[in-house]
Design an enzyme around this catalytic site. Structure first.
Site, PDB file in Angstrom:
ATOM      1  N   ASP A 185       0.912  -1.147  -0.033  1.00 56.20           N
ATOM      2  CA  ASP A 185      -0.041   0.149  -0.107  1.00 56.20           C
ATOM      3  C   ASP A 185       0.970   1.250   0.160  1.00 56.20           C
ATOM      4  O   ASP A 185       2.154   1.209   0.404  1.00 56.20           O
ATOM      5  CB  ASP A 185      -0.868  -0.028   1.422  1.00 56.20           C
ATOM      6  CG  ASP A 185      -1.669   1.359   1.403  1.00 56.20           C
ATOM      7  OD1 ASP A 185      -2.403   1.693   0.516  1.00 56.20           O
ATOM      8  OD2 ASP A 185      -1.513   1.658   2.554  1.00 56.20           O
ATOM      9  N   MET A 186       0.335   2.473  -0.300  1.00 57.74           N
ATOM     10  CA  MET A 186       1.323   3.590  -0.457  1.00 57.74           C
ATOM     11  C   MET A 186       0.919   4.688   0.922  1.00 57.74           C
ATOM     12  O   MET A 186       1.822   4.382   1.473  1.00 57.74           O
ATOM     13  CB  MET A 186       0.966   4.325  -1.871  1.00 57.74           C
ATOM     14  CG  MET A 186       1.479   3.643  -3.005  1.00 57.74           C
ATOM     15  SD  MET A 186       1.221   4.448  -4.490  1.00 57.74           S
ATOM     16  CE  MET A 186       2.534   5.708  -4.570  1.00 57.74           C
ATOM     17  N   ASP A 187      -0.256   5.183   0.641  1.00 55.65           N
ATOM     18  CA  ASP A 187      -0.264   6.190   1.843  1.00 55.65           C
ATOM     19  C   ASP A 187      -0.790   5.499   3.181  1.00 55.65           C
ATOM     20  O   ASP A 187      -1.346   4.416   3.244  1.00 55.65           O
ATOM     21  CB  ASP A 187      -1.675   7.079   1.471  1.00 55.65           C
ATOM     22  CG  ASP A 187      -1.494   7.981   0.372  1.00 55.65           C
ATOM     23  OD1 ASP A 187      -0.782   8.964   0.315  1.00 55.65           O
ATOM     24  OD2 ASP A 187      -1.997   7.367  -0.669  1.00 55.65           O
ATOM     25  N   THR A 217      -2.612  -0.190  -4.469  1.00 51.83           N
ATOM     26  CA  THR A 217      -2.924   1.239  -3.563  1.00 51.83           C
ATOM     27  C   THR A 217      -4.447   1.407  -4.146  1.00 51.83           C
ATOM     28  O   THR A 217      -4.753   1.177  -5.264  1.00 51.83           O
ATOM     29  CB  THR A 217      -1.955   2.520  -4.029  1.00 51.83           C
ATOM     30  OG1 THR A 217      -2.325   3.687  -3.694  1.00 51.83           O
ATOM     31  CG2 THR A 217      -1.713   2.372  -5.863  1.00 51.83           C
ATOM     32  N   GLY A 218      -4.992   2.565  -3.439  1.00 49.11           N
ATOM     33  CA  GLY A 218      -6.251   3.121  -4.123  1.00 49.11           C
ATOM     34  C   GLY A 218      -6.011   4.260  -4.700  1.00 49.11           C
ATOM     35  O   GLY A 218      -6.764   4.690  -5.443  1.00 49.11           O
ATOM     36  N   LYS A 255      -7.890  -4.987  -3.652  1.00 47.09           N
ATOM     37  CA  LYS A 255      -6.497  -5.277  -3.664  1.00 47.09           C
ATOM     38  C   LYS A 255      -6.024  -6.509  -3.964  1.00 47.09           C
ATOM     39  O   LYS A 255      -5.335  -7.069  -4.755  1.00 47.09           O
ATOM     40  CB  LYS A 255      -5.599  -4.515  -2.803  1.00 47.09           C
ATOM     41  CG  LYS A 255      -5.841  -3.067  -2.810  1.00 47.09           C
ATOM     42  CD  LYS A 255      -4.812  -2.272  -1.636  1.00 47.09           C
ATOM     43  CE  LYS A 255      -5.109  -1.012  -1.644  1.00 47.09           C
ATOM     44  NZ  LYS A 255      -4.225  -0.405  -0.654  1.00 47.09           N
ATOM     45  N   ASP A 283      -2.695  -0.424   5.964  1.00 48.70           N
ATOM     46  CA  ASP A 283      -3.143   0.232   7.098  1.00 48.70           C
ATOM     47  C   ASP A 283      -4.555   0.487   7.210  1.00 48.70           C
ATOM     48  O   ASP A 283      -4.887   0.926   8.209  1.00 48.70           O
ATOM     49  CB  ASP A 283      -2.322   1.442   7.413  1.00 48.70           C
ATOM     50  CG  ASP A 283      -2.655   2.619   6.163  1.00 48.70           C
ATOM     51  OD1 ASP A 283      -2.914   2.296   5.052  1.00 48.70           O
ATOM     52  OD2 ASP A 283      -2.888   3.780   6.684  1.00 48.70           O
ATOM     53  N   SER A 284      -5.356   0.380   6.066  1.00 44.39           N
ATOM     54  CA  SER A 284      -6.875   0.789   6.059  1.00 44.39           C
ATOM     55  C   SER A 284      -7.526  -0.189   5.601  1.00 44.39           C
ATOM     56  O   SER A 284      -7.132  -1.426   5.104  1.00 44.39           O
ATOM     57  CB  SER A 284      -6.767   1.942   5.173  1.00 44.39           C
ATOM     58  OG  SER A 284      -6.077   2.944   5.864  1.00 44.39           O
ATOM     59  N   ASN A 303      -9.172  -0.664   2.908  1.00 37.24           N
ATOM     60  CA  ASN A 303      -9.067  -1.276   1.427  1.00 37.24           C
ATOM     61  C   ASN A 303      -7.820  -2.172   1.474  1.00 37.24           C
ATOM     62  O   ASN A 303      -7.513  -2.626   0.230  1.00 37.24           O
ATOM     63  CB  ASN A 303      -8.866   0.019   0.575  1.00 37.24           C
ATOM     64  CG  ASN A 303      -7.874   1.022   0.829  1.00 37.24           C
ATOM     65  OD1 ASN A 303      -7.081   0.811   1.777  1.00 37.24           O
ATOM     66  ND2 ASN A 303      -7.490   1.753  -0.366  1.00 37.24           N
TER      67      ASN A 303
END
Length: 247
Positions: A11-13, A45-46, A173, A196-197, A199
């Site tokens: 994941d990115m953010d 990522t989203g 994902k 972390d989230s 998604n």
């Protein structure tokens, strides 16, 4: 000796990016070492492709990408594997809900990003990948969630406790990573997924090693196999060192 893990999905953010939305030198170095060891390092990522691209160039990546929560899967930064679109009528309904509840909203299209400040009435001119809401009013998020969940036609997640993200039903994902595994002919058990989230939840649960960041939402920490350091503490580098490089 064959390594246990063949793909690292990041994941990115809130994960590989610190709170300044930067990739630290420590994480960069670890990612390069993972790539040099033969492991595929992919963003999952989203974000839409346009906002992923600068980081691809920064890391000089030529690896697969799972973008927009799985609505796009790329074999590499130049070659699209698959794309899943939202129907225009659904976008219109979700836009109407955003106006009704007076929330911030955005929509990712193949062609670019639209939001509350810059929207379009020409919905049919674009290919829609994802829609999202943001509000710090928990009651509004809950009402919107319940309304859209009742439709039974969309995948509902978030990338922050105050937002809601909508993709086509069954698209996540995890589905994007499964497509990559099918293409590469290896198993999800050979994947490390970090996030972390909400998604990230599906991919964390379906990967061989599901990793929650130290800053992750509580449910992600609960469902993950392990919890690492926060995104500001180079949690990604720690996992690479321990589970890929064996240092």
């Amino acid at each position: 000796m064959t390594k246990q893990y063949k793909l690292l999905a990041l994941d990115m953010d809130g994960t590989v990016l610190n709170e300044n939305r930067e990739i630290s030198d420590v994480n960069k170095d670890a990612i390069n070492k993972a790539l040099n060891s033969g492991v595929i390092v992919s963003f999952a990522t989203g974000r839409g492709y346009q906002s992923i691209e600068p980081y691809i160039h920064e890391l000089n990546l030529d690896t697969p990408i799972v973008a927009v929560n799985g609505s796009e899967v790329w074999k590499n930064p130049k070659q699209l594997m698959q794309r899943h679109l939202l129907e225009v009528e659904v976008i219109k309904k979700m836009h109407d809900i955003a106006l009704h509840y007076d929330t911030w909203f955005w929509g990712y299209t193949v062609e670019g990003l639209f939001n509350k400040e810059q929207w379009t009435d020409n919905l049919h001119d674009y290919q829609w990948l994802k829609f999202g809401y943001y509000t710090e009013d928990d009651s509004k998020i809950k009402q919107i969630f319940e309304t859209i969940k009742a439709w039974g036609t969309l995948e509902l997640t978030n990338s922050h406790p105050s937002n809601l993200e909508l993709n086509p039903k069954g698209i996540s994902k995890a589905s994007g990573l499964q497509a990559l595994c099918n293409w590469k002919e290896f198993n999800m058990s050979e994947v490390i997924a970090m996030g972390d989230s909400m998604n990230d939840l599906a991919m964390i649960k379906s990967a061989g090693l599901g990793v929650a960041m130290g800053n992750a939402q509580d449910i992600i920490k609960k469902e993950a196999d392990i919890v690492t350091l926060t995104n500001d503490e180079d949690g990604v580098a720690k996992i690479i060192e321990e589970y890929i490089l064996g240092t």
